[in-house]
Enzyme design. Structure first.
Site, PDB file in Angstrom:
ATOM      1  N   ASN A 424       4.922  -3.713  -1.200  1.00  0.00           N
ATOM      2  CA  ASN A 424       5.734  -2.563  -0.813  1.00  0.00           C
ATOM      3  C   ASN A 424       6.219  -1.815  -2.049  1.00  0.00           C
ATOM      4  O   ASN A 424       7.010  -2.352  -2.842  1.00  0.00           O
ATOM      5  CB  ASN A 424       6.949  -3.010  -0.004  1.00  0.00           C
ATOM      6  CG  ASN A 424       7.916  -1.854   0.262  1.00  0.00           C
ATOM      7  OD1 ASN A 424       7.674  -1.010   1.111  1.00  0.00           O
ATOM      8  ND2 ASN A 424       9.012  -1.790  -0.494  1.00  0.00           N
ATOM      9  N   GLU A 425       5.713  -0.609  -2.256  1.00  0.00           N
ATOM     10  CA  GLU A 425       6.207   0.409  -3.196  1.00  0.00           C
ATOM     11  C   GLU A 425       6.028   0.080  -4.674  1.00  0.00           C
ATOM     12  O   GLU A 425       6.470   0.854  -5.530  1.00  0.00           O
ATOM     13  CB  GLU A 425       7.680   0.737  -2.915  1.00  0.00           C
ATOM     14  CG  GLU A 425       7.908   1.365  -1.558  1.00  0.00           C
ATOM     15  CD  GLU A 425       9.305   1.912  -1.323  1.00  0.00           C
ATOM     16  OE1 GLU A 425       9.477   2.686  -0.374  1.00  0.00           O
ATOM     17  OE2 GLU A 425      10.216   1.559  -2.100  1.00  0.00           O
ATOM     18  N   ASN A 426       5.355  -1.027  -5.017  1.00  0.00           N
ATOM     19  CA  ASN A 426       5.266  -1.370  -6.431  1.00  0.00           C
ATOM     20  C   ASN A 426       4.325  -0.461  -7.214  1.00  0.00           C
ATOM     21  O   ASN A 426       4.601  -0.120  -8.372  1.00  0.00           O
ATOM     22  CB  ASN A 426       4.857  -2.834  -6.594  1.00  0.00           C
ATOM     23  CG  ASN A 426       5.943  -3.768  -6.103  1.00  0.00           C
ATOM     24  OD1 ASN A 426       7.105  -3.397  -6.016  1.00  0.00           O
ATOM     25  ND2 ASN A 426       5.571  -4.988  -5.751  1.00  0.00           N
TER      26      ASN A 426
END
Length: 823
Positions: A424-426
């Protein structure tokens, strides 16, 4: 055949260094055991969470005494001790013998205890280290410094990241045996890692693969029998030799019954039985359910960039749903019944997909089984979120690979899972927050090297996606891949901005609201019940979350009369915001191919982005979701000199419908009505009609209104007749009326009249009628009563029926005009 001996139930525990043992429970955790003993108060009440922070440096030991008979030791070839979930750093001893350590909350641990376990009394001990002390030390000695949100060193530990605190959840660093413990006894051989998937479907035939590994403890020739069962009827049974301790079968299924997402078809599930034989003797048997279906992620170039469309069994599917977070900060409290209730709520809100967010957990088996049965597709993140991770170290790479293998092997038979996603979102963070570009490590080695290889090897049945969001030079691009839309709300931008966003698949976007009023009362004392009290702010974990609620409420609706009004107005505003985004993106079907709003559920009682609060009480957004995710969506857009009516259809066939357009002044006077027949195109958007304002008898009168331009606010002349009008559209099918409405300004700018809402109760239905257009009409019941609808937007002189279950006592009905202060 395998036999299991449960070690769940009563254990004893104590703080290391202390003398007193207490009774505890497994599955469970230290925090729950201390609450049960009365040594800790409810962390969800007021700011009791603080007391839980003080536990973080402590260490604990759990002990279980159990008895085994001689037959358990002599009749079986293998004796294994299995921990389904250990949270997190622990050393395991049996009868004083060190068995090994655990360091990953997400995976089971299995220890061979054949030579350690004994007849009679056995003592099992698990020594838990302090998680925060351990990870802080790891961070301190690490030669590489990582970027993340928080101060706990959380990227160094394979533990649910949200437990360290998130912008919707408290910091409760859970410690304990959070899933079950048992002993496995095995004779001769066992079936491991069974797998069923569909290679292709064509010409009314499905070609499926069944495979498994065999772990043997005796020599000899084995055979395997594979049986497919549909509703207790065996439809296929076939045998094969076991070669190189593997079963691999390709089977043709004639006239297969397919698994489809909710709204597209039925969720047929087959039982698959695998039996292992040595001659006529059955050595082992494994049985599980799965479905026949194919999944493809369509990524094709077009005039806007590249598509991102899920295709199930050859049918393109617009994904309608939400993001899922863990449903409690104290995970052992979750039950199978609770999971089924959540998934039922998602299905009844006309959702067909949930995204399991990468900062939580790989969910309980019951979650996926419920999704299989109810047709909820699952976008499954791996558990990496909003941080850089130390994958330049070999030890962390091994942890990541082992975790991925065990997770995939345990979940891959669920037809509901349609995508594996790396994090998620890295990758967005590398590009836009941490200025790292596209690094080799910092987690990227896991997402781009380890995970795709493991997925390809162990699960060829579904696609892998590097991250969410991901696609394009900017990972959060509008032109390809999936997108997180957070300029609205988080960036202090109002929700009208959604209409300017042409992302291809919106996998996160959201807008906050308060929880149910009863929930607010549950976590506050009377002195806390002020909008900006310390307790109220603490139960909105986003920085300036309450300030945002106030800003957007005042900007759209006006000032609330009191705290209770604030609660209901925030819910109405949230529902209107998400409605605006979903309707825009559904009207672009399949240029945009999915909307998953943030979020379905909560992990504690809190003001957040959820549609259903911690106690499963439905917010206004939940009821709106039923409407804007319905299989047919009427949609009105202001275009040019008037309005255009559209029909968005998810039906797999064309549909003849009747369309009614009505225009009312806000004082209840009807000024126009148009009726026509239309044909909605299957799985597409149909432009039904355009009407000029003149056609709809909406005239023009000058009303001076302030508008913002760059640098200042200026008065301009607006059409006051538009601000005094509402357009309703109904699409009428054989047995259902789908309704929507359009106003032409912010509610605070409209000439709203206070409605007179009459109601009667008849045969478990509340029947309501209003004399003027009424918005945000709430039905408040004394108890937690199940209502079929709420937060209605009512057309004058039309009956609205709301079903209820249970015994109806006192009810209150009010709309937004009764909640807004006249100041």
């Amino acid at each position: 055949m395998e036999k299991r001996i449960s070690l769940n139930g009563k254990w004893h525990f104590k703080e290391i260094g202390m003398d007193v043992w207490y009774e505890g429970q497994v599955p469970g955790c230290v925090q729950l055991d201390l609450i049960k003993l009365g040594k800790l108060q409810d962390p969800y009440y007021r700011m009791n969470e603080i007391e839980f922070h003080k536990l973080e440096d402590k260490e604990w030991v759990y002990k279980k005494e159990f008895t085994l008979s001689t037959e358990h030791l002599n009749e079986y070839d293998a004796v294994k001790l299995v921990f389904e979930g250990v949270d997190t750093f622990a050393d395991v001893y049996l009868n004083g013998v060190y068995l090994g350590k655990t360091q990953n909350m997400f995976i089971p641990y299995e220890f061979d205890i054949k030579g350690v376990i004994r007849e009679g009394i056995n003592i099992l001990e698990v020594y838990f280290k302090s998680i925060t002390k351990t990870v802080k030390l790891m961070e301190k000695v690490s030669p590489v410094k990582l970027e993340w949100s928080g101060d706990s060193g959380r990227p160094y530990v394979r533990k649910a990241q949200y437990l360290f605190g998130w912008d919707w959840g408290p910091r409760i660093v859970q410690v304990g045996l959070w899933r079950g413990v048992y002993i496995r006894l095995v004779k001769h051989a066992e079936i491991k890692n069974p797998y069923f998937y569909t290679e292709k479907i064509e010409n009314d035939k499905a070609y499926v693969v069944v495979s498994a590994d065999i772990e043997r403890y005796v020599r000899g020739d084995f055979e395997a029998e594979v049986e497919l069962i549909e509703k207790d009827i065996s439809i296929i049974k076939t045998r094969t030799k076991v070669e190189k301790d593997r079963i691999d079968l390709r089977i043709k299924v004639d006239n297969p019954k397919l698994w489809y997402p909710n709204g597209l078809g039925d969720q047929h599930l087959y039982e698959i039985k695998i039996r292992l034989f040595s001659g006529a003797e059955i050595l082992d048997e494994k049985s599980f359910r799965s479905g026949i279906r194919t999944i493809r992620l369509i990524r094709e170039k077009d005039e806007e960039g590249e598509s991102f469309i899920f295709e199930i069994n050859g049918v393109r599917v617009f994904a309608k749903g939400a993001n899922w977070i863990p449903a409690d900060n104290l995970l052992p409290r979750l039950s199978k019944e609770g999971y089924y209730e959540y998934i039922r709520l998602a299905k009844e809100a006309n959702m067909n997909m949930l995204r399991i967010w990468g900062g939580g957990i790989y969910e309980d088996r019951a979650f996926y089984e419920a999704c299989d049965e109810m047709g909820i597709m699952v976008w499954q993140d791996f558990m990496y979120a909003c941080a850089e991770y130390p994958d330049q170290f070999e030890w962390f790479q091994k942890l990541a690979e082992e975790e991925a293998e065990k997770v995939i092997l345990s979940l891959r038979n669920h037809p509901s899972i349609v995508l594996w996603c790396g994090n998620n979102e890295n990758n967005w963070g590398f590009h836009s927050w941490w200025n790292k570009g596209d690094p080799k490590y910092l987690g990227n080695y896991i997402y781009k090297e380890i995970l795709p290889k493991v997925c390809a090897k162990l699960d060829p049945s579904r696609p892998y996606w590097v991250s969410s969001p991901y696609g394009g030079e900017d990972p959060n691009s509008e032109t390809e891949g999936d997108r997180h839309q957070w300029s609205v709300w988080s960036g202090w931008v109002d929700y009208e901005e959604y209409k300017k966003d042409n992302g291809r698949f919106i996998s996160e976007f959201g807008f906050q609201a308060m929880p149910d009023w009863k929930t607010v009362l549950s976590y506050t004392a009377p002195e806390d019940r002020k909008i900006l009290s310390p307790v109220m702010i603490s139960h909105n974990k986003m920085v300036e979350g309450m300030e945002r609620l106030i800003r957007f409420m005042v900007g759209r609706l006006g000032f609330p009369k009191d705290l209770k009004s604030f609660v209901y107005l925030s819910q109405f505003n949230q529902a209107e915001a998400i409605k605006t985004g979903v309707e825009h993106w559904r009207s672009r079907k399949f240029k945009t191919a999915g909307t998953l709003y943030w979020q379905l559920n909560d992990c504690w009682p809190v003001a957040s982005w959820s549609a259903v609060d911690y106690y499963k009480r439905k917010k206004a957004l939940y009821y709106y979701s039923k409407r804007f995710y319905a299989e047919i969506l009427p949609y009105i857009e202001e275009e040019g000199d008037g309005v255009t009516a559209y029909g968005v259809s998810d039906l797999p066939y064309d549909k003849e419908v009747e369309v009614v357009v009505k225009v009312f002044k806000l004082n209840g006077e009807k000024v126009a009505e148009k009726r026509l027949k239309a044909r909605l195109i299957a799985n597409d958007v149909t432009k039904i009609a355009h009407y000029s304002f003149e056609d709809l008898n909406i005239g023009y009168r000058v009303k001076e209104m302030p508008i913002a331009i760059p640098g200042c606010t200026l008065p301009v002349e607006k059409n006051g007749e538009l601000l005094n009008s509402v357009v309703y559209v109904e699409i009428i099918t054989d047995d259902t009326v789908y309704e929507n409405y359009k106003v032409f300004g912010k509610f605070r700018d409209l000439d709203l009249a206070k409605p007179k809402i009459d109601y009667e109760v008849r045969e478990n239905k509340i029947i309501l009628r209003t004399d003027v257009p009424a918005f945000g009409v709430f039905i408040e019941t004394e108890d937690d009563m199940e209502l079929s609808d709420n937060c209605l937007n009512m057309m004058p002189d039309k009956k609205y029926e709301v079903s209820y279950s249970g015994k109806l006592k006192e009810i209150k009905i009010f709309d937004i005009t009764q909640l807004i202060a006249n100041i």
